[in-house]
Design a protein around this motif. Structure first.
Motif, PDB file in Angstrom:
ATOM      1  N   CYS A   1       0.837  -1.191   0.000  1.00 21.23           N
ATOM      2  CA  CYS A   1       0.000   0.000   0.000  1.00 21.23           C
ATOM      3  C   CYS A   1       0.877   1.249   0.000  1.00 21.23           C
ATOM      4  CB  CYS A   1      -0.942   0.019   1.206  1.00 21.23           C
ATOM      5  SG  CYS A   1      -1.974   1.511   1.246  1.00 21.23           S
TER       6      CYS A   1
ATOM      7  N   CYS B   1       0.026   3.320   3.521  1.00 23.26           N
ATOM      8  CA  CYS B   1       0.309   2.842   4.885  1.00 23.26           C
ATOM      9  C   CYS B   1       1.350   1.724   4.935  1.00 23.26           C
ATOM     10  CB  CYS B   1      -0.977   2.387   5.568  1.00 23.26           C
ATOM     11  SG  CYS B   1      -1.619   0.821   4.938  1.00 23.26           S
TER      12      CYS B   1
ATOM     13  N   CYS C   1      -4.411  -0.551  -0.081  1.00 26.62           N
ATOM     14  CA  CYS C   1      -5.109  -1.540   0.740  1.00 26.62           C
ATOM     15  C   CYS C   1      -6.586  -1.119   0.873  1.00 26.62           C
ATOM     16  CB  CYS C   1      -4.455  -1.651   2.115  1.00 26.62           C
ATOM     17  SG  CYS C   1      -4.782  -0.263   3.209  1.00 26.62           S
TER      18      CYS C   1
ATOM     19  N   CYS D   1      -7.187   2.053   3.197  1.00 26.97           N
ATOM     20  CA  CYS D   1      -6.825   3.340   2.595  1.00 26.97           C
ATOM     21  C   CYS D   1      -7.738   3.650   1.412  1.00 26.97           C
ATOM     22  CB  CYS D   1      -5.359   3.341   2.173  1.00 26.97           C
ATOM     23  SG  CYS D   1      -4.231   3.363   3.577  1.00 26.97           S
TER      24      CYS D   1
END
Ligand SMILES: [Zn+2]
Length: 81
Positions: free
Chosen positions: A50, A53, A68, A71
């Motif tokens: 991701c 994050c 992800c 997010c």
């Protein structure tokens, strides 16, 4: 399986065919390259990470961006108001 190879003058390397077949890597496939503090370099199949994050467990690639679900939800809420 241990193989020894010499880097090209531009630090390139061609992975041996039998080693690639052993781990299931195909030509043109994306890989992740990780440098370790002990001097080791690890090359493994690319897994989406991701962009926001750093999650590796559930990230997927969407239009070239790894993201992800968490997010993606946050992004959706920012875009749709
Ligand atoms: Zn994320």
């Amino acid at each position: 399986m241990l193989k020894s190879k010499r880097l090209t003058s531009k630090r390139g390397i061609t992975l041996p065919k039998d080693l690639c077949e052993y781990v299931g890597l195909s030509g043109g496939e994306a890989v992740d390259i990780t440098a370790q503090s002990d001097g080791s370099v690890i090359i493994r199949k690319h897994t989406p990470v991701c962009r926001f994050c750093g999650d590796r467990s559930s990230a997927q690639t969407y239009h070239g961006i790894d993201i992800c679900p968490s997010c993606a939800d946050k992004l959706r809420n920012e875009v749709i108001k």
